[in-house]
Design a protein around this motif. Sequence first.
Motif, short mmCIF file in Angstrom:
data_model
loop_
_atom_site.label_atom_id
_atom_site.label_comp_id
_atom_site.label_asym_id
_atom_site.label_seq_id
_atom_site.Cartn_x
_atom_site.Cartn_y
_atom_site.Cartn_z
N PRO A 244 94.32 29.20 74.87
CA PRO A 244 94.71 29.19 73.45
C PRO A 244 93.86 30.17 72.66
CG PRO A 244 93.38 27.27 73.95
CD PRO A 244 93.67 27.93 75.27
N THR A 245 94.40 30.63 71.54
CA THR A 245 93.62 31.49 70.66
C THR A 245 92.59 30.66 69.91
OG1 THR A 245 95.09 31.22 68.77
CG2 THR A 245 95.62 32.99 70.33
N PHE A 246 91.59 31.32 69.36
CA PHE A 246 90.59 30.61 68.56
C PHE A 246 91.26 29.84 67.44
CE2 PHE A 246 85.98 32.21 69.06
CZ PHE A 246 86.11 32.28 70.44
N LYS A 247 92.26 30.46 66.80
CA LYS A 247 92.95 29.81 65.69
C LYS A 247 93.63 28.54 66.17
CE LYS A 247 96.37 30.66 62.05
NZ LYS A 247 97.30 31.66 61.45
N GLU A 248 94.30 28.61 67.31
CA GLU A 248 94.97 27.43 67.86
C GLU A 248 93.96 26.35 68.23
OE1 GLU A 248 98.89 29.40 70.03
OE2 GLU A 248 96.97 29.39 71.09
N GLY A 254 88.18 34.30 64.88
CA GLY A 254 89.28 34.72 65.73
C GLY A 254 89.52 36.22 65.78
N ASP A 255 88.92 36.97 64.83
CA ASP A 255 89.10 38.42 64.83
C ASP A 255 87.97 39.15 65.55
OD1 ASP A 255 87.15 37.76 63.00
OD2 ASP A 255 87.80 39.19 61.47
N ALA A 256 87.04 38.39 66.11
CA ALA A 256 85.92 39.00 66.84
C ALA A 256 86.39 39.52 68.19
CB ALA A 256 84.80 37.98 67.03
N GLY A 257 85.58 40.37 68.77
CA GLY A 257 85.91 40.92 70.08
C GLY A 257 85.04 42.11 70.39
N THR A 258 85.26 42.68 71.54
CA THR A 258 84.48 43.84 71.94
C THR A 258 85.26 45.12 71.67
OG1 THR A 258 83.43 44.99 73.80
CG2 THR A 258 85.24 43.51 74.34
N TRP A 259 84.66 45.99 70.87
CA TRP A 259 85.24 47.30 70.58
C TRP A 259 84.48 48.33 71.39
CZ3 TRP A 259 89.50 48.14 67.53
CH2 TRP A 259 89.92 47.07 66.72
#
Length: 331
Positions: A244-248, A254-259
Amino acid sequence: MTPSRFPFRLSAGALKGAALAMLAGATLATQPATAQNFERPVRLVVPFAPGGTSDILARLIGPKLSAAIGQPVVIENKPGAAGNLGADAVAKAPADGHTLLLMDVGSLATAPSLFSDLTYDPAKDLAPVSMVMFGPYVLAVHESVPAKTAQELIAYAKANPNKLAIANSGVGAANHITAVQMAKELGITWKNVPYKGGAAASRAVVSGESGVIINGSTATLPFVSNKQLVGLAVTGEERVAGLPTFKEAGLPGGDAGTWQGILTRAGTPPAMVARLNAEIGKILETPDIKAKIAEQGGVVRTGTPAEFSTWLKDATTRWGGIIKEAGIKGS
């Protein structure tokens, strides 16, 4: 009447001067093309240990970049200081496009706020070449942690303050900042434990040395797929590997991540940067590379050097505020 191309006579001296000017113009016209040529092997520095997201991407891109430029591309892992050891090496390399840096550029955005003794300036000493990908973070735990869902993990953490150790890629790394911000918003406390890169952090949780990890999908999903880690949720807008997504899952961030992005030494000729940007863009659009990145939950992200530069400036300002508020200091 058609006008004459030369309506007046030139003296011998003027003719000589014109000839020299034409020769100089021809020389200048050839400089951009010359500046794009690669004359020796290219170093692709990954400032983390082998096996992490940046390293995986480097080994996907390296062979294709070598074929495109006609020179070997040598991948050099240079871990340490949350990526700053390798970044510093590139910042002090010759400004000729033959030394590149591939890393989670979130670490570059946080470095100025974390380290008062930083030996380079990311904004002044490095030149953005191209973004490479965005990869969602995976929240996962060791099997010994009594949590099979994100909400169970939150409940356990609240009932057991500071009992859980959460691994990260290094002090001030983007996943470290994400974990700090998440704990604050959820009202929990856990011990943040730094390692030399995402691969080392993942292995620490697989072994049970630490209990929790928030890390790039490229480096972490294989352990979830192999049942070596228990996946709980992923950042981003879409489910990955059934998680599941963080939001779920009721989680913030939930918009974090590796760029991931590629940079080179500041002062590198613009023609060389443009050549690198074009070649890397072509490589990332090849079906096999896109498929391999997608398999591990990532999404190709390219763009111009100017767009990358703007992103980096904005991220430096945004994450710098979080670091200051949380009182995080690099070590």
